[in-house]
Write a protein that holds these residues in place. Structure first.
Motif, short mmCIF file in Angstrom:
data_model
loop_
_atom_site.label_atom_id
_atom_site.label_comp_id
_atom_site.label_asym_id
_atom_site.label_seq_id
_atom_site.Cartn_x
_atom_site.Cartn_y
_atom_site.Cartn_z
N THR A 153 1.04 -0.90 0.01
CA THR A 153 0.13 0.14 0.24
C THR A 153 1.19 1.08 -0.25
O THR A 153 0.42 2.46 -0.19
CB THR A 153 -0.66 -0.12 1.34
OG1 THR A 153 0.15 -0.29 1.87
CG2 THR A 153 -1.83 -1.06 1.45
N THR A 154 2.04 0.91 0.32
CA THR A 154 2.88 2.79 0.94
C THR A 154 4.34 1.44 0.36
O THR A 154 5.11 0.63 0.14
CB THR A 154 3.41 2.86 1.73
OG1 THR A 154 3.14 2.16 3.44
CG2 THR A 154 1.85 3.60 2.02
N ASP A 155 5.49 2.05 -0.15
CA ASP A 155 6.87 1.71 -0.37
C ASP A 155 7.52 1.16 1.02
O ASP A 155 7.40 1.68 2.13
CB ASP A 155 7.67 3.38 -0.69
CG ASP A 155 7.66 3.39 -2.23
OD1 ASP A 155 6.86 2.94 -3.19
OD2 ASP A 155 7.19 5.00 -2.22
N ALA A 174 5.45 0.91 -4.34
CA ALA A 174 4.25 0.54 -3.86
C ALA A 174 3.40 0.60 -5.24
O ALA A 174 2.67 -0.76 -5.54
CB ALA A 174 3.41 1.84 -3.09
N ALA A 175 4.66 0.76 -6.32
CA ALA A 175 4.01 0.57 -7.48
C ALA A 175 4.28 -0.70 -8.21
O ALA A 175 3.38 -1.49 -9.28
CB ALA A 175 4.46 1.97 -8.83
N ASP A 176 4.52 -1.31 -7.61
CA ASP A 176 5.21 -2.78 -8.23
C ASP A 176 4.05 -3.68 -7.86
O ASP A 176 3.58 -3.76 -7.26
CB ASP A 176 6.63 -3.23 -7.98
CG ASP A 176 7.96 -2.54 -7.44
OD1 ASP A 176 7.70 -1.77 -9.46
OD2 ASP A 176 8.42 -2.43 -7.03
#
Length: 312
Positions: A153-155, A174-176
């Motif tokens: 949800t967050t890095d 988080a984008a992965d």
């Protein structure tokens, strides 16, 4: 100076010297007891301030080291799960090859594939069981709440230095995508429980509808060798990335350890006492103190010599 019983100049000088010796002796004893030549701001305000700031920095470096060690543990747990998954994927490829040659059922025209035979159904059941184990391993690769295979949800980051900027190392953005995304084998990511899906957050697996009965031709493509090979390629890249990050953290942790050692040595150079010198100084001052007491005693008795002048 005139002889006087009111003022004993010799005694005053002897007392001043004795007080100076006692003060120096007290300083030396403190250094011997503490091992420090600067143990308080009273000893040397500037050096004490520098040492205090560096001790605070060392404490902060302890927190940095703990953060990186946590990151290393998260990666190590992920790599351990990765070994299990890699072994399972290799086994899946063998099943996929066998499944490609398994007997199939056809429509009346003898051309259209409608499903799998008994041996094919058993192979699919084995395939599904191993896939479930794979996703279970990915979902359970947790350490202190961190899992590099789950969707974040967050890095997911750790702290690598005490600076205000550029002080973090990213384990997973988080984008992965979730680690299970490359192991879908033709199914879609979704909510655990829906047929043929896996949960990106937990890695939970739900078998496809009719997977074990082979009632639909889709089962033949979902379990293909090509799908397994694509999964192996994707997961190998994921493990390579984790291995690179683990080595990077290891190098940074080594640097922090060396930095702390250097800081501790530097603080010692500023505030530590040379106990060999202090021991020699202590012996000299103790001897000087005894001589000072003797000198004061002699000076105090000098006034009594004047009594002899008044004896008949």
């Amino acid at each position: 100076m005139a002889n006087s019983i009111n003022v004993n100049a010799g005694a005053l000088i002897a007392l001043q010297n004795l007080n100076a010796t006692n003060k120096a002796l007290e300083v030396t004893q403190t250094r011997v007891n503490t091992g420090l030549k600067v143990s308080s701001a009273k000893d040397n305000g500037a050096i004490f301030a520098i040492a205090t700031a560096q001790r605070a920095e060392m404490g902060a470096q302890d927190a940095v080291r703990q953060s990186m060690q946590r990151g290393q543990s998260i990666l190590d747990v992920g790599l351990a799960a990765g070994d299990t998954v890699t072994t399972a994927l290799n086994e899946l490829k063998g099943i996929a090859v066998a499944l490609a040659d398994a007997p199939k059922t056809y429509a009346a025209d003898g051309v259209t594939v409608t499903g799998l035979g008994d041996s094919g159904k058993k192979l699919v059941a084995d395939f599904e069981a191993i896939v479930k184990e794979i996703h279970s391993a990915l979902g359970n690769a947790n350490f202190d709440g961190g899992n590099v295979f789950k969707k974040q949800t967050t890095d997911l980051k750790v702290t690598t230095n005490t600076a205000a900027a550029n002080n973090t190392f990213t384990l997973k953005l988080a984008a992965d995508a979730a680690g299970a995304d490359g192991l879908a084998f033709g199914t879609a990511a979704g909510t655990a429980g829906a047929a043929g899906t896996f949960n990106q957050a937990t890695g939970a697996w739900a078998a496809k509808a009719n997977a074990t009965t082979g009632a639909t031709p889709s089962a033949l493509t979902d379990y293909s060798v090509a799908n397994v090979e694509a999964a192996i390629t994707s997961f190998s890249s994921t493990l390579a990335d984790l291995g690179t990050k683990s080595k990077s953290l290891d190098r940074q942790l080594t640097f922090v350890n060396k930095l702390q050692d250097s800081m501790e040595t530097g603080i010692g150079n500023l505030v530590d006492a040379d106990l060999a010198k202090e021991s020699a100084r202590l012996t000299a001052l103790q001897t000087k103190q005894q001589l000072g007491v003797q000198a004061l005693s002699i000076a105090n008795s000098s006034s009594q010599i004047l009594l002899s002048l008044f004896r008949s």
